[in-house]
Design a protein around this motif. Structure first.
Motif, short mmCIF file in Angstrom:
data_model
loop_
_atom_site.label_atom_id
_atom_site.label_comp_id
_atom_site.label_asym_id
_atom_site.label_seq_id
_atom_site.Cartn_x
_atom_site.Cartn_y
_atom_site.Cartn_z
N UNK A 144 33.68 4.86 20.50
CA UNK A 144 33.47 6.28 20.77
C UNK A 144 32.11 6.59 21.37
N UNK A 145 31.32 5.55 21.66
CA UNK A 145 30.05 5.76 22.32
C UNK A 145 28.94 6.11 21.36
N UNK A 146 27.73 5.83 21.79
CA UNK A 146 26.56 6.10 20.96
C UNK A 146 26.06 7.52 21.20
N UNK A 147 25.45 8.07 20.17
CA UNK A 147 24.81 9.39 20.24
C UNK A 147 23.45 9.25 19.57
N UNK A 148 22.59 10.25 19.67
CA UNK A 148 21.33 10.17 18.93
C UNK A 148 21.56 9.94 17.42
N UNK A 149 22.65 10.45 16.87
CA UNK A 149 22.96 10.25 15.45
C UNK A 149 23.23 8.77 15.14
N UNK A 150 24.03 8.11 15.98
CA UNK A 150 24.31 6.69 15.73
C UNK A 150 23.07 5.84 15.99
N UNK A 151 22.26 6.24 16.96
CA UNK A 151 21.00 5.53 17.21
C UNK A 151 20.09 5.61 15.98
N UNK A 152 20.04 6.80 15.35
CA UNK A 152 19.21 6.97 14.15
C UNK A 152 19.72 6.09 13.01
N UNK A 153 21.02 6.00 12.86
CA UNK A 153 21.60 5.17 11.80
C UNK A 153 21.33 3.69 12.07
N UNK A 154 21.49 3.27 13.33
CA UNK A 154 21.22 1.88 13.69
C UNK A 154 19.76 1.54 13.42
N UNK A 155 18.85 2.43 13.81
CA UNK A 155 17.42 2.19 13.63
C UNK A 155 17.06 2.07 12.15
N UNK A 156 17.79 2.81 11.30
CA UNK A 156 17.53 2.78 9.86
C UNK A 156 18.25 1.64 9.15
N UNK A 157 19.14 0.95 9.88
CA UNK A 157 19.89 -0.15 9.29
C UNK A 157 20.93 0.29 8.28
N UNK A 158 21.47 1.49 8.47
CA UNK A 158 22.44 2.07 7.53
C UNK A 158 23.87 1.70 7.93
N UNK A 159 24.68 1.36 6.93
CA UNK A 159 26.10 1.08 7.16
C UNK A 159 26.83 2.39 7.40
N UNK A 160 27.64 2.41 8.45
CA UNK A 160 28.43 3.61 8.76
C UNK A 160 29.63 3.20 9.61
N UNK A 161 30.52 4.15 9.77
CA UNK A 161 31.68 3.95 10.65
C UNK A 161 31.88 5.23 11.43
N UNK A 162 32.21 5.10 12.70
CA UNK A 162 32.50 6.29 13.51
C UNK A 162 34.01 6.46 13.61
N UNK A 163 34.40 7.72 13.72
CA UNK A 163 35.81 8.06 13.82
C UNK A 163 35.96 9.18 14.85
N UNK A 164 36.91 9.02 15.74
CA UNK A 164 37.11 10.04 16.76
C UNK A 164 38.51 10.62 16.72
N UNK A 165 38.64 11.78 17.27
CA UNK A 165 39.94 12.44 17.40
C UNK A 165 39.87 13.38 18.59
N UNK A 166 41.03 13.76 19.09
CA UNK A 166 41.08 14.69 20.22
C UNK A 166 40.88 16.10 19.69
N UNK A 167 39.73 16.68 20.05
CA UNK A 167 39.38 18.02 19.60
C UNK A 167 40.24 19.06 20.30
N UNK A 168 40.74 20.02 19.54
CA UNK A 168 41.52 21.14 20.07
C UNK A 168 40.58 22.34 20.15
N UNK A 169 40.29 22.79 21.35
CA UNK A 169 39.34 23.90 21.55
C UNK A 169 39.79 25.19 20.87
#
Length: 172
Positions: free
Chosen positions: A10-35
């Motif tokens: 789902x691509x990196x964002x500043x949020x995932x960069x912050x988690x990577x830099x902190x060495x925190x375990x996480x998982x990303x999840x995506x879905x098709x947003x309905x406007x």
């Protein structure tokens, strides 16, 4: 959730960069947003098949001269008086949409509490402390991050307290 990060394409964002830099375990999840969805957070819970009490929305609030981050379950409303009390200020209001977007670097409906352009004080509803996993925006609509609530509290330096109000609950 396994140790380390998993991005699920789902691509990196500043949020995932912050988690990577902190060495925190996480998982990303995506879905098709309905406007046309009435609630971004409830939409996320439904489409990802996770309990709504574990999906937290990120709201920016104005303390008058600065902004703060407030995180509550998507099925709840933010109690502004309780946020003010927790932060030790007289009054809190919801931040102006444009100001929130400028301050965080994210668009409303996709504001993550992580990786914001400018650090802001943070508060989180105490219900998060009873959860094994929490889900917050990953930095855009349709993109959520699953992580330990304690990692989120630590990384955002959040104070916790009872700042959520539920529709069937009486305030007082």
């Amino acid at each position: 959730m396994a140790g380390g990060s998993r991005k699920n394409g789902h691509g990196a964002t500043p949020a995932t960069h912050a988690l990577d830099a902190a060495g925190v375990a996480y998982r990303t999840m995506g879905y098709r947003h309905d406007a046309s969805a009435a609630s971004y957070g409830l939409e996320a819970a439904e489409k990802l098949g996770v309990p709504p009490e574990a999906v937290f929305k990120t709201l920016m609030v104005s303390l008058g001269d600065r902004l703060a981050v407030a995180m509550v379950p998507v099925e709840a409303m933010l109690d502004l008086k309780k946020v003010a009390s927790l932060l030790g200020v007289r009054k809190v209001s919801l931040a102006d949409r444009a100001e929130a977007e400028r301050r965080t670097g994210y668009v409303v409906g996709g504001i993550s509490p992580l990786g914001q352009r400018h650090h802001s004080p943070a508060v989180m509803d105490a219900s998060a402390e009873g959860l094994e996993l929490i889900y917050v925006s990953g930095g855009r609509r349709g993109f959520e991050i699953e992580l330990s609530p304690f990692d989120l509290i630590r990384l955002t330096e959040a104070q916790t307290g009872p700042i959520a109000t539920y529709k069937n609950q009486h305030s007082g």
